[in-house]
Write an enzyme that holds these catalytic residues in place. Structure first.
Site, PDB file in Angstrom:
ATOM      1  N   CYS A 109      36.376  58.369 109.941  1.00  0.00           N
ATOM      2  CA  CYS A 109      36.487  57.062 110.598  1.00  0.00           C
ATOM      3  C   CYS A 109      37.953  56.621 110.536  1.00  0.00           C
ATOM      4  CB  CYS A 109      35.613  56.044 109.848  1.00  0.00           C
ATOM      5  SG  CYS A 109      35.906  54.361 110.382  1.00  0.00           S
ATOM      6  N   GLY A 126      55.294  82.510 107.123  1.00  0.00           N
ATOM      7  CA  GLY A 126      55.085  81.894 108.426  1.00  0.00           C
ATOM      8  C   GLY A 126      55.249  80.395 108.458  1.00  0.00           C
ATOM      9  N   THR A 127      56.297  79.907 107.789  1.00  0.00           N
ATOM     10  CA  THR A 127      56.561  78.468 107.900  1.00  0.00           C
ATOM     11  C   THR A 127      58.036  78.235 108.181  1.00  0.00           C
ATOM     12  OG1 THR A 127      56.401  76.298 106.843  1.00  0.00           O
ATOM     13  CG2 THR A 127      56.830  78.168 105.379  1.00  0.00           C
ATOM     14  N   HIS A 160      47.106  69.738 104.410  1.00  0.00           N
ATOM     15  CA  HIS A 160      47.083  68.883 105.606  1.00  0.00           C
ATOM     16  C   HIS A 160      45.698  68.704 106.209  1.00  0.00           C
ATOM     17  CE1 HIS A 160      51.595  69.996 106.129  1.00  0.00           C
ATOM     18  NE2 HIS A 160      51.410  69.041 105.241  1.00  0.00           N
ATOM     19  N   GLN A 215      49.500  74.864 104.778  1.00  0.00           N
ATOM     20  CA  GLN A 215      49.779  73.704 105.633  1.00  0.00           C
ATOM     21  C   GLN A 215      48.839  73.722 106.836  1.00  0.00           C
ATOM     22  OE1 GLN A 215      54.280  73.058 106.091  1.00  0.00           O
ATOM     23  NE2 GLN A 215      54.118  75.221 105.576  1.00  0.00           N
ATOM     24  N   ASN A 216      48.133  74.830 107.005  1.00  0.00           N
ATOM     25  CA  ASN A 216      47.318  75.007 108.200  1.00  0.00           C
ATOM     26  C   ASN A 216      45.987  74.280 108.082  1.00  0.00           C
ATOM     27  OD1 ASN A 216      49.397  76.624 109.028  1.00  0.00           O
ATOM     28  ND2 ASN A 216      48.395  78.533 108.444  1.00  0.00           N
ATOM     29  N   VAL A 217      45.454  73.911 109.222  1.00  0.00           N
ATOM     30  CA  VAL A 217      44.221  73.089 109.256  1.00  0.00           C
ATOM     31  C   VAL A 217      43.056  73.870 109.870  1.00  0.00           C
ATOM     32  CG1 VAL A 217      45.498  70.908 109.324  1.00  0.00           C
ATOM     33  CG2 VAL A 217      44.945  72.067 111.480  1.00  0.00           C
ATOM     34  N   ALA A 252      53.719  88.510 110.218  1.00  0.00           N
ATOM     35  CA  ALA A 252      52.893  88.488 109.005  1.00  0.00           C
ATOM     36  C   ALA A 252      51.746  89.496 109.088  1.00  0.00           C
ATOM     37  CB  ALA A 252      52.334  87.082 108.814  1.00  0.00           C
ATOM     38  N   TYR A 260      43.204  67.364 120.192  1.00  0.00           N
ATOM     39  CA  TYR A 260      42.540  68.007 119.057  1.00  0.00           C
ATOM     40  C   TYR A 260      41.329  68.814 119.507  1.00  0.00           C
ATOM     41  CZ  TYR A 260      45.684  66.227 115.595  1.00  0.00           C
ATOM     42  OH  TYR A 260      46.815  66.015 114.854  1.00  0.00           O
TER      43      TYR A 260
HETATM   44  C1  BV8 Z   1      54.391  62.081 104.228  1.00  0.00           C
HETATM   45  C2  BV8 Z   1      48.286  68.361 110.357  1.00  0.00           C
HETATM   46  C3  BV8 Z   1      54.781  60.023 103.162  1.00  0.00           C
HETATM   47  C4  BV8 Z   1      48.206  67.703 111.700  1.00  0.00           C
HETATM   48  C5  BV8 Z   1      50.678  68.392 109.866  1.00  0.00           C
HETATM   49  C6  BV8 Z   1      60.567  63.904 102.978  1.00  0.00           C
HETATM   50  C7  BV8 Z   1      59.551  63.598 102.093  1.00  0.00           C
HETATM   51  C8  BV8 Z   1      58.338  63.135 102.559  1.00  0.00           C
HETATM   52  C9  BV8 Z   1      58.115  62.979 103.944  1.00  0.00           C
HETATM   53  C10 BV8 Z   1      59.126  63.298 104.802  1.00  0.00           C
HETATM   54  C11 BV8 Z   1      60.336  63.750 104.331  1.00  0.00           C
HETATM   55  N1  BV8 Z   1      61.124  63.963 105.406  1.00  0.00           N
HETATM   56  C12 BV8 Z   1      60.444  63.697 106.539  1.00  0.00           C
HETATM   57  C13 BV8 Z   1      59.240  63.267 106.212  1.00  0.00           C
HETATM   58  C14 BV8 Z   1      58.226  62.863 107.167  1.00  0.00           C
HETATM   59  C15 BV8 Z   1      57.356  64.007 107.640  1.00  0.00           C
HETATM   60  C16 BV8 Z   1      58.133  65.273 107.928  1.00  0.00           C
HETATM   61  O1  BV8 Z   1      58.134  66.198 107.122  1.00  0.00           O
HETATM   62  N2  BV8 Z   1      58.732  65.326 109.097  1.00  0.00           N
HETATM   63  C17 BV8 Z   1      59.445  66.535 109.487  1.00  0.00           C
HETATM   64  C18 BV8 Z   1      59.221  66.756 110.987  1.00  0.00           C
HETATM   65  C19 BV8 Z   1      60.897  66.361 109.152  1.00  0.00           C
HETATM   66  N3  BV8 Z   1      56.322  64.288 106.678  1.00  0.00           N
HETATM   67  C20 BV8 Z   1      55.213  63.562 106.742  1.00  0.00           C
HETATM   68  O2  BV8 Z   1      55.043  62.650 107.533  1.00  0.00           O
HETATM   69  C21 BV8 Z   1      54.116  63.900 105.743  1.00  0.00           C
HETATM   70  N4  BV8 Z   1      53.674  62.680 105.165  1.00  0.00           N
HETATM   71  O3  BV8 Z   1      55.292  62.574 103.666  1.00  0.00           O
HETATM   72  O4  BV8 Z   1      53.978  60.794 104.021  1.00  0.00           O
HETATM   73  C22 BV8 Z   1      53.904  58.954 102.682  1.00  0.00           C
HETATM   74  C23 BV8 Z   1      53.722  58.817 101.315  1.00  0.00           C
HETATM   75  C24 BV8 Z   1      52.924  57.787 100.855  1.00  0.00           C
HETATM   76  C25 BV8 Z   1      52.285  56.923 101.772  1.00  0.00           C
HETATM   77  C26 BV8 Z   1      52.445  57.101 103.139  1.00  0.00           C
HETATM   78  C27 BV8 Z   1      53.265  58.122 103.608  1.00  0.00           C
HETATM   79  C28 BV8 Z   1      52.909  64.477 106.442  1.00  0.00           C
HETATM   80  C29 BV8 Z   1      53.234  65.822 107.030  1.00  0.00           C
HETATM   81  C30 BV8 Z   1      51.943  66.488 107.519  1.00  0.00           C
HETATM   82  C31 BV8 Z   1      51.858  66.405 109.018  1.00  0.00           C
HETATM   83  N5  BV8 Z   1      50.672  67.141 109.492  1.00  0.00           N
HETATM   84  N6  BV8 Z   1      49.565  69.052 110.214  1.00  0.00           N
HETATM   85  C32 BV8 Z   1      47.956  68.705 112.806  1.00  0.00           C
HETATM   86  O5  BV8 Z   1      47.909  69.917 112.557  1.00  0.00           O
HETATM   87  O6  BV8 Z   1      47.790  68.244 113.953  1.00  0.00           O
HETATM   88  S1  BV8 Z   1      52.131  69.226 109.830  1.00  0.00           S
HETATM   89  C33 BV8 Z   1      52.001  70.507 110.930  1.00  0.00           C
HETATM   90  O7  BV8 Z   1      53.306  70.864 111.270  1.00  0.00           O
HETATM   91  C34 BV8 Z   1      51.439  71.749 110.309  1.00  0.00           C
HETATM   92  O8  BV8 Z   1      50.382  71.492 109.447  1.00  0.00           O
HETATM   93  C35 BV8 Z   1      52.603  72.357 109.611  1.00  0.00           C
HETATM   94  O9  BV8 Z   1      52.714  71.883 108.320  1.00  0.00           O
HETATM   95  C36 BV8 Z   1      53.752  71.822 110.399  1.00  0.00           C
HETATM   96  C37 BV8 Z   1      54.344  72.944 111.198  1.00  0.00           C
HETATM   97  O10 BV8 Z   1      55.093  73.650 110.287  1.00  0.00           O
HETATM   98  P1  BV8 Z   1      54.949  75.224 110.151  1.00  0.00           P
HETATM   99  O11 BV8 Z   1      53.654  75.549 109.542  1.00  0.00           O
HETATM  100  O12 BV8 Z   1      56.176  75.656 109.484  1.00  0.00           O
HETATM  101  O13 BV8 Z   1      54.866  75.757 111.617  1.00  0.00           O
HETATM  102  P2  BV8 Z   1      56.012  75.801 112.681  1.00  0.00           P
HETATM  103  O14 BV8 Z   1      55.340  75.933 114.003  1.00  0.00           O
HETATM  104  O15 BV8 Z   1      56.974  74.690 112.455  1.00  0.00           O
HETATM  105  O16 BV8 Z   1      56.769  77.163 112.346  1.00  0.00           O
HETATM  106  C38 BV8 Z   1      56.067  78.383 112.458  1.00  0.00           C
HETATM  107  C39 BV8 Z   1      56.811  79.367 111.630  1.00  0.00           C
HETATM  108  O17 BV8 Z   1      56.120  80.601 111.661  1.00  0.00           O
HETATM  109  C40 BV8 Z   1      58.224  79.642 112.148  1.00  0.00           C
HETATM  110  O18 BV8 Z   1      59.103  79.789 111.070  1.00  0.00           O
HETATM  111  C41 BV8 Z   1      58.056  80.980 112.893  1.00  0.00           C
HETATM  112  O19 BV8 Z   1      59.246  81.733 112.856  1.00  0.00           O
HETATM  113  C42 BV8 Z   1      56.996  81.640 112.059  1.00  0.00           C
HETATM  114  N7  BV8 Z   1      56.173  82.625 112.761  1.00  0.00           N
HETATM  115  C43 BV8 Z   1      55.697  82.546 114.034  1.00  0.00           C
HETATM  116  N8  BV8 Z   1      54.936  83.639 114.283  1.00  0.00           N
HETATM  117  C44 BV8 Z   1      54.918  84.389 113.152  1.00  0.00           C
HETATM  118  C45 BV8 Z   1      55.705  83.743 112.179  1.00  0.00           C
HETATM  119  N9  BV8 Z   1      55.898  84.246 110.933  1.00  0.00           N
HETATM  120  C46 BV8 Z   1      55.278  85.411 110.647  1.00  0.00           C
HETATM  121  N10 BV8 Z   1      54.500  86.087 111.521  1.00  0.00           N
HETATM  122  C47 BV8 Z   1      54.297  85.604 112.779  1.00  0.00           C
HETATM  123  N11 BV8 Z   1      53.533  86.298 113.637  1.00  0.00           N
END
Ligand code: BV8
Length: 246
Positions: A131, A191-192, A123, A105-107, A235, A71
């Site tokens: 803590c 961009g997601t 997020h 979704q970005n931090v 984007a 981080y």
């Molecule tokens: C939760 C902070 C439940 C940390 C992040 C169904 C329902 C609920 C949960 C789940 C579910 N299925 C699975 C789950 C579990 C999990 C999940 O989703 N897993 C995935 C992998 C399947 N979800 C969770 O755990 C969530 N919690 O649901 O808890 C619960 C309920 C009650 C009590 C207890 C628990 C929490 C999810 C949040 C995780 N934290 N971020 C950190 O940053 O370190 S997520 C993190 O990854 C980001 O914040 C972001 O959201 C994610 C990455 O996704 P994207 O933003 O899409 O980025 P990515 O790199 O993947 O893609 C980039 C995109 O941009 C691509 O499409 C690319 O083509 C495009 N791109 C690139 N360059 C460009 C562009 N587009 C345009 N222009 C460009 N130049």
């Protein structure tokens, strides 16, 4: 007029007529700021780690120093870079239309530093510290830096103020995002990869409410199949063109 220009015009006309717009952003909107996306292969020391592993409570408990250092590395990148034309185009969008909500979704807080006012951060914020035990937000002067990660005065480790995989999103923020999605005329998805839940459900709620769905991405995503218009490209290039047509 080529196909992209026709699609830009179609999308701009829908936005022009919209009363309520929800914008869902992911890591791709900050890619041109130099912030690595989650999809990008991790580089250097981090190459052998899966971000979803590091961005989790288990990952942190298994190796607090490794996760803390990851981080700190990412915070340095955020500090040393800045919002890009994609962020500034969204500031213009908010100025031009009656109601625009940025659901991110970005931090990195780049939407805020670019100047958007109406932002829902699903997020959390990478620059904030909490803590690990109490979850309480900590001020810099509450951190005991005699260890890595630093410790809270309660003795527990300090963690970044982000939502990890396996952790619940802030419930008020999430329900507000879903409410806006259910009541919008246009949902602009930028961009997601559309994989991480529950954030990736936002466009589905918009679709259920018959909103017009527009995606900006340099590649198709898991959401592209439900879009009315898919604007393929970076984007930072597409959004200024789109907003200039409004
Ligand atoms: C939760 C902070 C439940 C940390 C992040 C169904 C329902 C609920 C949960 C789940 C579910 N299925 C699975 C789950 C579990 C999990 C999940 O989703 N897993 C995935 C992998 C399947 N979800 C969770 O755990 C969530 N919690 O649901 O808890 C619960 C309920 C009650 C009590 C207890 C628990 C929490 C999810 C949040 C995780 N934290 N971020 C950190 O940053 O370190 S997520 C993190 O990854 C980001 O914040 C972001 O959201 C994610 C990455 O996704 P994207 O933003 O899409 O980025 P990515 O790199 O993947 O893609 C980039 C995109 O941009 C691509 O499409 C690319 O083509 C495009 N791109 C690139 N360059 C460009 C562009 N587009 C345009 N222009 C460009 N130049």
């Amino acid at each position: 007029m080529d196909n992209l220009e026709k699609l830009l015009e179609k999308a701009a006309n829908k936005l022009k007529a919209a009363k309520r717009v929800v914008v869902l952003t992911g890591a791709g909107v900050s890619a041109e700021s130099g912030i690595p996306t989650f999809r990008d292969a991790q580089v250097g020391l981090w190459e052998k780690y899966d971000p979803a592993e590091l961005a989790s409570p288990d990952g942190f408990q298994a190796n607090p120093k490794l996760v803390w250092d990851w981080y700190e590395y990412r915070r340095e990148i955020v500090r040393n870079n800045k919002p890009n034309p994609a962020h500034f185009a969204l500031v213009e969008l908010e100025k031009k239309l009656p109601s625009v909500v940025i659901v991110t979704q970005n931090v990195d807080e780049y939407h805020r530093s670019a100047g958007n006012k109406n932002i829902l951060e699903l997020h959390g914020r990478i620059m904030e510290n909490r803590c690990f035990k109490e979850g309480r937000l900590l001020k810099e002067n509450e951190l005991n830096h005699s260890s890595i990660p630093p410790r809270c005065h309660c003795g527990s480790y300090v963690r970044p103020g982000v939502v990890w995989f396996g952790e619940a999103l802030p419930s008020n923020t999430l329900s507000e995002a879903f409410t806006h999605a259910r009541n919008c005329d246009v949902c602009l998805v930028i961009g997601t990869a559309g994989v991480v839940q529950p954030a990736a459900s936002v466009p589905y709620y918009a679709q259920q409410s018959k909103a017009f769905l527009i995606e900006v991405n340099n590649l198709p995503s898991a959401l592209t199949s439900i879009m009315n218009v898919f604007l393929q490209g970076k984007a930072g290039e597409i959004l200024p063109k789109l907003i200039n047509l409004i």
